[in-house]
Design a protein around this motif. Structure first.
Motif, PDB file in Angstrom:
ATOM      1  N   LEU A  12      10.187  24.114  10.680  1.00  0.00           N
ATOM      2  CA  LEU A  12      11.325  24.782  10.067  1.00  0.00           C
ATOM      3  C   LEU A  12      12.413  25.051  11.099  1.00  0.00           C
ATOM      4  O   LEU A  12      13.611  24.861  10.822  1.00  0.00           O
ATOM      5  N   THR A  13      12.018  25.468  12.294  1.00  0.00           N
ATOM      6  CA  THR A  13      12.985  25.735  13.360  1.00  0.00           C
ATOM      7  C   THR A  13      13.755  24.475  13.728  1.00  0.00           C
ATOM      8  O   THR A  13      14.988  24.508  13.898  1.00  0.00           O
ATOM      9  N   GLN A  14      13.039  23.359  13.852  1.00  0.00           N
ATOM     10  CA  GLN A  14      13.706  22.105  14.194  1.00  0.00           C
ATOM     11  C   GLN A  14      14.729  21.726  13.125  1.00  0.00           C
ATOM     12  O   GLN A  14      15.869  21.348  13.444  1.00  0.00           O
ATOM     13  N   GLN A  15      14.352  21.845  11.850  1.00  0.00           N
ATOM     14  CA  GLN A  15      15.289  21.532  10.776  1.00  0.00           C
ATOM     15  C   GLN A  15      16.512  22.449  10.826  1.00  0.00           C
ATOM     16  O   GLN A  15      17.650  22.000  10.657  1.00  0.00           O
ATOM     17  N   ALA A  16      16.272  23.739  11.062  1.00  0.00           N
ATOM     18  CA  ALA A  16      17.373  24.703  11.100  1.00  0.00           C
ATOM     19  C   ALA A  16      18.322  24.410  12.259  1.00  0.00           C
ATOM     20  O   ALA A  16      19.550  24.548  12.124  1.00  0.00           O
ATOM     21  N   ARG A  35      35.527   5.334  19.693  1.00  0.00           N
ATOM     22  CA  ARG A  35      34.816   6.493  19.166  1.00  0.00           C
ATOM     23  C   ARG A  35      33.479   6.033  18.575  1.00  0.00           C
ATOM     24  O   ARG A  35      33.436   5.150  17.714  1.00  0.00           O
ATOM     25  N   VAL A  36      32.419   6.643  19.058  1.00  0.00           N
ATOM     26  CA  VAL A  36      31.068   6.301  18.615  1.00  0.00           C
ATOM     27  C   VAL A  36      30.514   7.487  17.821  1.00  0.00           C
ATOM     28  O   VAL A  36      30.465   8.617  18.326  1.00  0.00           O
ATOM     29  N   VAL A  37      30.111   7.237  16.590  1.00  0.00           N
ATOM     30  CA  VAL A  37      29.502   8.272  15.754  1.00  0.00           C
ATOM     31  C   VAL A  37      28.044   7.912  15.549  1.00  0.00           C
ATOM     32  O   VAL A  37      27.724   6.828  15.053  1.00  0.00           O
ATOM     33  N   LEU A  38      27.164   8.808  15.968  1.00  0.00           N
ATOM     34  CA  LEU A  38      25.721   8.600  15.831  1.00  0.00           C
ATOM     35  C   LEU A  38      25.192   9.524  14.746  1.00  0.00           C
ATOM     36  O   LEU A  38      25.420  10.741  14.794  1.00  0.00           O
ATOM     37  N   ARG A  39      24.492   8.962  13.782  1.00  0.00           N
ATOM     38  CA  ARG A  39      24.014   9.731  12.636  1.00  0.00           C
ATOM     39  C   ARG A  39      22.489   9.868  12.691  1.00  0.00           C
ATOM     40  O   ARG A  39      21.773   8.886  12.897  1.00  0.00           O
ATOM     41  N   TYR A  40      22.016  11.112  12.472  1.00  0.00           N
ATOM     42  CA  TYR A  40      20.580  11.396  12.450  1.00  0.00           C
ATOM     43  C   TYR A  40      20.255  12.254  11.240  1.00  0.00           C
ATOM     44  O   TYR A  40      21.111  12.988  10.727  1.00  0.00           O
ATOM     45  N   GLY A  41      19.001  12.197  10.784  1.00  0.00           N
ATOM     46  CA  GLY A  41      18.537  13.064   9.715  1.00  0.00           C
ATOM     47  C   GLY A  41      18.065  14.392  10.278  1.00  0.00           C
ATOM     48  O   GLY A  41      17.796  14.504  11.479  1.00  0.00           O
ATOM     49  N   PHE A  42      17.926  15.403   9.416  1.00  0.00           N
ATOM     50  CA  PHE A  42      17.564  16.727   9.913  1.00  0.00           C
ATOM     51  C   PHE A  42      16.099  16.840  10.326  1.00  0.00           C
ATOM     52  O   PHE A  42      15.681  17.854  10.882  1.00  0.00           O
ATOM     53  N   MET A  43      15.310  15.793  10.073  1.00  0.00           N
ATOM     54  CA  MET A  43      13.930  15.780  10.554  1.00  0.00           C
ATOM     55  C   MET A  43      13.784  14.936  11.819  1.00  0.00           C
ATOM     56  O   MET A  43      12.685  14.748  12.328  1.00  0.00           O
ATOM     57  N   GLN A  44      14.901  14.418  12.335  1.00  0.00           N
ATOM     58  CA  GLN A  44      14.868  13.557  13.507  1.00  0.00           C
ATOM     59  C   GLN A  44      15.417  14.290  14.726  1.00  0.00           C
ATOM     60  O   GLN A  44      16.168  15.263  14.599  1.00  0.00           O
ATOM     61  N   THR A  45      15.052  13.800  15.896  1.00  0.00           N
ATOM     62  CA  THR A  45      15.582  14.339  17.145  1.00  0.00           C
ATOM     63  C   THR A  45      16.657  13.406  17.659  1.00  0.00           C
ATOM     64  O   THR A  45      16.411  12.212  17.853  1.00  0.00           O
ATOM     65  N   ALA A  46      17.849  13.937  17.847  1.00  0.00           N
ATOM     66  CA  ALA A  46      18.979  13.109  18.274  1.00  0.00           C
ATOM     67  C   ALA A  46      18.869  12.791  19.764  1.00  0.00           C
ATOM     68  O   ALA A  46      18.669  13.676  20.588  1.00  0.00           O
ATOM     69  N   SER A  47      19.007  11.514  20.093  1.00  0.00           N
ATOM     70  CA  SER A  47      19.030  11.063  21.481  1.00  0.00           C
ATOM     71  C   SER A  47      20.244  10.152  21.640  1.00  0.00           C
ATOM     72  O   SER A  47      20.296   9.064  21.045  1.00  0.00           O
ATOM     73  N   ILE A  48      21.215  10.601  22.410  1.00  0.00           N
ATOM     74  CA  ILE A  48      22.428   9.792  22.586  1.00  0.00           C
ATOM     75  C   ILE A  48      22.123   8.471  23.294  1.00  0.00           C
ATOM     76  O   ILE A  48      22.638   7.416  22.868  1.00  0.00           O
ATOM     77  N   PRO A  49      21.307   8.442  24.364  1.00  0.00           N
ATOM     78  CA  PRO A  49      20.974   7.130  24.963  1.00  0.00           C
ATOM     79  C   PRO A  49      20.343   6.170  23.951  1.00  0.00           C
ATOM     80  O   PRO A  49      20.673   4.974  23.942  1.00  0.00           O
ATOM     81  N   GLU A  50      19.451   6.691  23.104  1.00  0.00           N
ATOM     82  CA  GLU A  50      18.843   5.829  22.084  1.00  0.00           C
ATOM     83  C   GLU A  50      19.894   5.340  21.089  1.00  0.00           C
ATOM     84  O   GLU A  50      19.896   4.180  20.668  1.00  0.00           O
ATOM     85  N   GLY A  51      20.824   6.223  20.710  1.00  0.00           N
ATOM     86  CA  GLY A  51      21.874   5.845  19.772  1.00  0.00           C
ATOM     87  C   GLY A  51      22.795   4.780  20.336  1.00  0.00           C
ATOM     88  O   GLY A  51      23.206   3.849  19.631  1.00  0.00           O
TER      89      GLY A  51
END
Length: 627
Positions: free
Chosen positions: A303-307, A537-553
């Motif tokens: 829940l914390t991660q989603q929030a 301009r680079v826009v990286l999109r992630y879901g709320f259950m995912q962990t955003a990683s800019i290098p991966e994006g």
């Protein structure tokens, strides 16, 4: 199904340790005979399990999924309340939803305490002198549970399902043994037994009994919260094929025991078992209580991660404890704050009987909020309004009746989880509102692209080799870190990437849709190889259950042909480090509340670490912003 047994049903599976005992005690407080009270309590618990858990959650609520994910936060995302303006209907919905999410933290503090306490209290059945050791042993076990979180529970979790399978089989066998001695308890299947008892007991006794009986369904909310991990089909099958029958048989066995031996009310769970089985049962009950605690703690982490991803909480350090399994995470700050709350609950209340007064009120409020939000989701999806109001309205009335019954326990301990929940909700709303005020100030300070490019053309800065990536909170204008760097250092890299990370109101975004790249300006610098260098301009999109990683994006952008490989070979990340200054000259929150937001901002995880940036490639550019 086996996995669901160990995670979804750990909490509700340990309710027989204390729920029936508390319901009968409340019912006999008005002078009713124990056998009569036991029959009424069993009937009430049975129909609570059928109406609230089986029909409402298993059949109805599990349908309100957000692309397979469940939980209050997922439901808020589904309703699109995330960006609701204050004072609007959607804004009120957001507040109610965040209170519902915060109630899970209150539940998360009470569940481990009451589960482990009630299991260890089995020591007093055969050795009353050991009663003084119950609290110390409970504290040691709970500290151990919270300590091992940092190591991850992936391997331990593999035995959760089999252990809970054994637990439910044992519950059923114990129940059968009790029913054989007093089969007349089966008359409690008739719901009129509960209605008759409640009608004649007086409102005070009836409310107390209903509040205690509600403890038998606490944990049912985990069916929806853990929907994304196991799927609706496995959760339903595990409930109807094993968990519900085992719980019902066991509760009927406890009721039959009290008909034959009314003095067993002190601890009907352990008294239901043969004397030789008490200590093995104590060990199994303790293990089941630990599993229930672990499931709740993991749920709070999720829940914390989603929030955090949806902007309801500040970025906190999230450790992934299993590389090949989603959802195996550890949040150090939340873990130890939850440990502090749980241990405080044990020390304040000292027994499962006293904790029963603190338990239930948060869960009943959460269930009512879930029913309300599910109705709104059904209306959004185009279901017949009359059917929605009739069905969800009926369940909401049931939830409100149980909430009213639990509210009687407010001064007996119900205040404890509510204080925790409203503290978390206040911090969530403060963070959300503060970030909106901060973005308004950023917007007023942010330089338009056209004027920035005109300034570069009229007064060219010194050229630096390589690529500079500037993190931006908006997809418009020039990031403050970039404009401030040019103003103060008079230099600019050959290639510029403006990177914005967006968390969508969907659980998961596929890697094929991860990145979009648009040209902001071309020809700012000389050509390198066959590529025209400039600002993109680079826009990286992630879901709320995912962990955003800019290098991966960025690697996804290169793999999709949106960026040339050399753009990320020699890359320096420029991150804005904002110092928030509360000010009475700007409209917004109260000064003391702005101070709370500034404190949260200072202690949040650094932006570079949150987005997985290599430490040696990060440069922070400081900015003071008044709100």
């Amino acid at each position: 199904m086996l996995g669901a047994l160990g995670v979804v049903y750990g909490d509700i599976g340990t309710s027989p340790l204390y729920a029936f005992k508390e319901a009968v005690r409340a019912a006999t407080a008005g002078g009713a005979p124990v056998p009569l009270a036991a029959t009424g309590a069993i009937s009430l618990i049975l129909w609570a399990l059928i109406l609230i858990v089986s029909l409402k959650y298993a059949v109805l609520i599990l349908r309100a999924d957000n692309r397979g994910e469940g939980g209050i936060v997922a439901m808020l995302a589904l309703l699109g309340a995330r960006h609701a303006a204050a004072g609007t209907r959607q804004g009120l919905l957001l507040v109610v939803g965040l209170i519902g999410a915060a109630l899970l933290y209150g539940d998360g503090a009470i569940t481990p305490a009451i589960s482990v306490l009630s299991a260890i209290e089995g020591l007093k059945v055969d050795a009353p002198a050991l009663g003084r050791f119950v609290v110390p042993i409970t504290l040691v076990i709970l500290l151990g549970v919270f300590y091992v979180q940092r190591k991850g529970v992936a391997r331990i979790g593999q035995v959760f399902g089999p252990v809970m399978l054994i637990w439910f089989v044992v519950l059923a066998l114990m129940g059968v043994g009790g029913i054989v001695h007093a089969p007349q308890i089966l008359l409690a299947i008739n719901p009129l037994k509960a209605v008759e008892f409640i009608a004649h007991a007086g409102w005070h006794v009836s409310f107390a009994m209903m509040g205690a009986a509600f403890l038998a369904v606490t944990g049912g909310e985990a069916m929806y919260a853990d929907l994304g991990h196991f799927g609706a089909s496995a959760i339903r099958k595990a409930w109807f094929c094993l968990v519900l029958p085992a719980l019902v048989i066991h509760y009927f066995g406890q009721g039959a025991l009290l008909i034959v031996e009314p003095d067993a009310i002190e601890n009907p769970f352990y008294r239901l078992a043969p004397d030789w089985a008490h200590y093995p049962l104590l060990a199994l009950a303790t293990l089941a209580a630990v599993i229930a605690s672990q499931a709740v703690i993991s749920g709070v982490f999720s829940l914390t991660q989603q929030a955090i991803q949806l902007g309801f909480m500040p970025p906190l350090r999230v450790v992934h404890t299993a590389r090949d399994e989603r959802g195996q995470i550890y949040v150090p700050a939340v873990n130890w704050l939850l440990a502090l709350a749980t241990i405080t609950a044990v020390l304040i209340f000292g027994s499962s009987d006293a904790l029963a007064g603190a338990y239930g009120i948060a869960v009943s409020a959460l269930m009512a909020i879930t029913t309300l939000l599910a109705a709104l989701v059904a209306l959004k999806w185009g279901y017949n309004p009359i059917a929605v109001f009739a069905l969800n309205g009926t369940f909401l009335v049931i939830d409100l009746v149980f909430l009213a019954a639990n509210s009687v326990k407010l001064f007996e301990g119900g205040w404890f989880p509510l204080v925790l929940a409203f503290t978390v909700a206040f911090l969530m709303l403060t963070w959300l509102t503060g970030n909106r005020l901060l973005e308004e100030q950023r917007k007023s300070l942010r330089e338009p692209v056209e004027s920035f490019l005109a300034k570069l053309a009229s007064d060219p800065p010194v050229t630096l080799p390589g690529t500079a990536a500037f993190l931006a909170t908006s997809t418009e204008g020039i990031p403050l870190a970039l404009s401030r760097l040019v103003d103060r250092s008079r230099c600019l890299h050959e290639r510029i990437l403006l990177i914005t990370v967006i968390y969508e109101e969907e659980p998961v975004i596929d890697v094929s849709e991860r990145a979009t790249v648009t040209l902001v300006a071309s020809g700012i610098r000389k050509a390198i190889s066959h590529h025209t260098c400039g600002m993109e301009r680079v826009v990286l999109r992630y879901g709320f259950m995912q962990t955003a990683s800019i290098p991966e994006g960025l690697k996804c952008a290169v793999a999709s042909g949106l960026l040339p490989p050399e753009f990320i070979e020699d890359l320096t990340y420029f991150v804005g480090h904002e110092a928030v200054i509360p000010s009475s000259t700007h409209p917004g929150m109260a000064g003391w509340r702005e101070g709370v937001f500034a404190f949260m901002k200072r202690n949040a995880e650094r932006t570079g670490a949150h987005f997985g940036l290599p430490t040696r490639q990060v440069v922070e550019v400081g900015t003071e912003i008044e709100i």
